[in-house]
Design a protein around this motif. Structure first.
Motif, mmCIF file in Angstrom:
data_model
loop_
_atom_site.group_PDB
_atom_site.id
_atom_site.type_symbol
_atom_site.label_atom_id
_atom_site.label_comp_id
_atom_site.label_asym_id
_atom_site.label_seq_id
_atom_site.Cartn_x
_atom_site.Cartn_y
_atom_site.Cartn_z
ATOM 1 N N SER A 221 55.992 33.204 32.303
ATOM 2 C CA SER A 221 54.331 32.690 32.373
ATOM 3 C C SER A 221 54.008 32.817 31.463
ATOM 4 O O SER A 221 54.122 33.428 30.827
ATOM 5 N N GLU A 222 52.345 31.937 32.175
ATOM 6 C CA GLU A 222 51.502 32.266 30.827
ATOM 7 C C GLU A 222 50.488 32.973 31.634
ATOM 8 O O GLU A 222 49.593 32.429 32.711
ATOM 9 N N TYR A 223 49.894 33.680 30.558
ATOM 10 C CA TYR A 223 48.481 35.115 31.327
ATOM 11 C C TYR A 223 47.513 34.293 30.347
ATOM 12 O O TYR A 223 47.759 33.998 29.229
ATOM 13 N N THR A 224 46.498 33.983 30.781
ATOM 14 C CA THR A 224 45.254 34.655 30.084
ATOM 15 C C THR A 224 44.950 36.179 30.283
ATOM 16 O O THR A 224 44.136 36.156 31.475
ATOM 17 N N VAL A 225 44.315 36.306 28.726
ATOM 18 C CA VAL A 225 44.062 37.511 28.388
ATOM 19 C C VAL A 225 42.896 37.557 27.922
ATOM 20 O O VAL A 225 42.479 36.756 27.465
ATOM 21 N N GLU B 258 45.559 32.737 25.735
ATOM 22 C CA GLU B 258 46.360 31.917 26.265
ATOM 23 C C GLU B 258 47.890 32.799 25.675
ATOM 24 O O GLU B 258 48.153 32.642 24.779
ATOM 25 N N ILE B 259 48.518 33.131 26.351
ATOM 26 C CA ILE B 259 49.649 34.273 26.267
ATOM 27 C C ILE B 259 51.036 33.921 26.979
ATOM 28 O O ILE B 259 51.029 34.089 28.064
ATOM 29 N N GLU B 260 52.337 34.040 27.083
ATOM 30 C CA GLU B 260 53.434 33.228 27.181
ATOM 31 C C GLU B 260 53.729 34.707 27.362
ATOM 32 O O GLU B 260 54.840 34.911 26.375
ATOM 33 N N ALA B 261 54.139 34.905 28.658
ATOM 34 C CA ALA B 261 54.515 36.244 28.444
ATOM 35 C C ALA B 261 55.627 36.942 29.835
ATOM 36 O O ALA B 261 55.209 35.750 30.742
ATOM 37 N N PRO B 262 56.836 37.397 29.729
ATOM 38 C CA PRO B 262 57.631 37.678 30.732
ATOM 39 C C PRO B 262 56.638 38.365 32.339
ATOM 40 O O PRO B 262 56.689 38.494 33.462
ATOM 41 N N ASN B 263 55.798 39.343 31.750
ATOM 42 C CA ASN B 263 55.260 40.152 32.794
ATOM 43 C C ASN B 263 53.171 40.520 32.004
ATOM 44 O O ASN B 263 53.352 40.432 30.716
ATOM 45 N N GLU B 264 52.406 41.088 32.829
ATOM 46 C CA GLU B 264 51.277 41.181 32.570
ATOM 47 C C GLU B 264 51.180 42.420 30.676
ATOM 48 O O GLU B 264 50.110 42.560 29.836
ATOM 49 N N ASN B 265 52.101 43.099 31.582
ATOM 50 C CA ASN B 265 52.422 44.203 30.111
ATOM 51 C C ASN B 265 52.568 43.544 28.948
ATOM 52 O O ASN B 265 52.214 44.140 27.803
ATOM 53 N N VAL B 266 53.463 42.780 29.054
ATOM 54 C CA VAL B 266 53.797 41.923 27.675
ATOM 55 C C VAL B 266 53.160 41.147 27.016
ATOM 56 O O VAL B 266 52.802 41.392 26.070
ATOM 57 N N ILE C 51 40.773 46.839 19.679
ATOM 58 C CA ILE C 51 40.582 45.186 20.952
ATOM 59 C C ILE C 51 39.996 46.592 22.402
ATOM 60 O O ILE C 51 41.106 47.946 22.538
ATOM 61 N N GLU C 52 39.418 45.844 23.329
ATOM 62 C CA GLU C 52 39.142 46.386 24.288
ATOM 63 C C GLU C 52 39.745 44.601 25.156
ATOM 64 O O GLU C 52 38.998 43.761 25.787
ATOM 65 N N ILE C 53 40.540 45.225 26.009
ATOM 66 C CA ILE C 53 41.236 44.348 27.243
ATOM 67 C C ILE C 53 40.981 44.337 28.272
ATOM 68 O O ILE C 53 41.060 45.275 28.859
ATOM 69 N N GLU C 54 40.102 43.615 29.172
ATOM 70 C CA GLU C 54 39.549 43.386 29.961
ATOM 71 C C GLU C 54 40.013 43.324 31.617
ATOM 72 O O GLU C 54 39.948 43.862 32.126
ATOM 73 N N GLY C 55 41.196 41.611 31.034
ATOM 74 C CA GLY C 55 41.704 41.378 31.991
ATOM 75 C C GLY C 55 42.906 40.591 31.849
ATOM 76 O O GLY C 55 43.024 39.668 30.786
ATOM 77 N N VAL C 56 44.101 40.484 33.182
ATOM 78 C CA VAL C 56 44.881 39.635 32.306
ATOM 79 C C VAL C 56 45.246 39.024 33.513
ATOM 80 O O VAL C 56 45.332 39.065 34.975
ATOM 81 N N ASP C 57 45.170 37.168 33.626
ATOM 82 C CA ASP C 57 45.547 36.452 34.906
ATOM 83 C C ASP C 57 47.039 35.766 34.966
ATOM 84 O O ASP C 57 46.933 35.392 33.666
ATOM 85 N N ALA C 58 47.283 35.294 35.575
ATOM 86 C CA ALA C 58 48.211 34.749 35.721
ATOM 87 C C ALA C 58 47.853 32.798 35.377
ATOM 88 O O ALA C 58 46.912 32.180 35.804
#
Length: 57
Positions: free
Chosen positions: A2-6, A22-30, A50-57
């Motif tokens: 899936s493609e995730y927006t980080v 935009e990152i293409e990965a198998p799940n949010e952790n990856v 680096i501070e990640i605030e959210g990961v959306d599918a």
């Protein structure tokens, strides 16, 4: 895969800079790991800068 927006912020020379990528990965952790690796590589940052605030599918 899936493609995730980080979204988050990273420490730049003049303060904290926001980002959205935009990152293409198998799940949010990856997707988070790929984002940390990419920003560390491109910007010469450590994971603590680096501070990640959210990961959306």
């Amino acid at each position: 895969m899936s493609e995730y927006t980080v979204t988050g912020t990273f420490q730049a020379r003049d303060g904290w800079q926001s980002f959205e990528t935009e990152i293409e990965a198998p799940n949010e952790n990856v997707a988070e790991e790929h984002t940390l690796a990419e920003f560390g590589s491109q910007h010469g940052l450590k994971r603590t800068q680096i501070e990640i605030e959210g990961v959306d599918a």
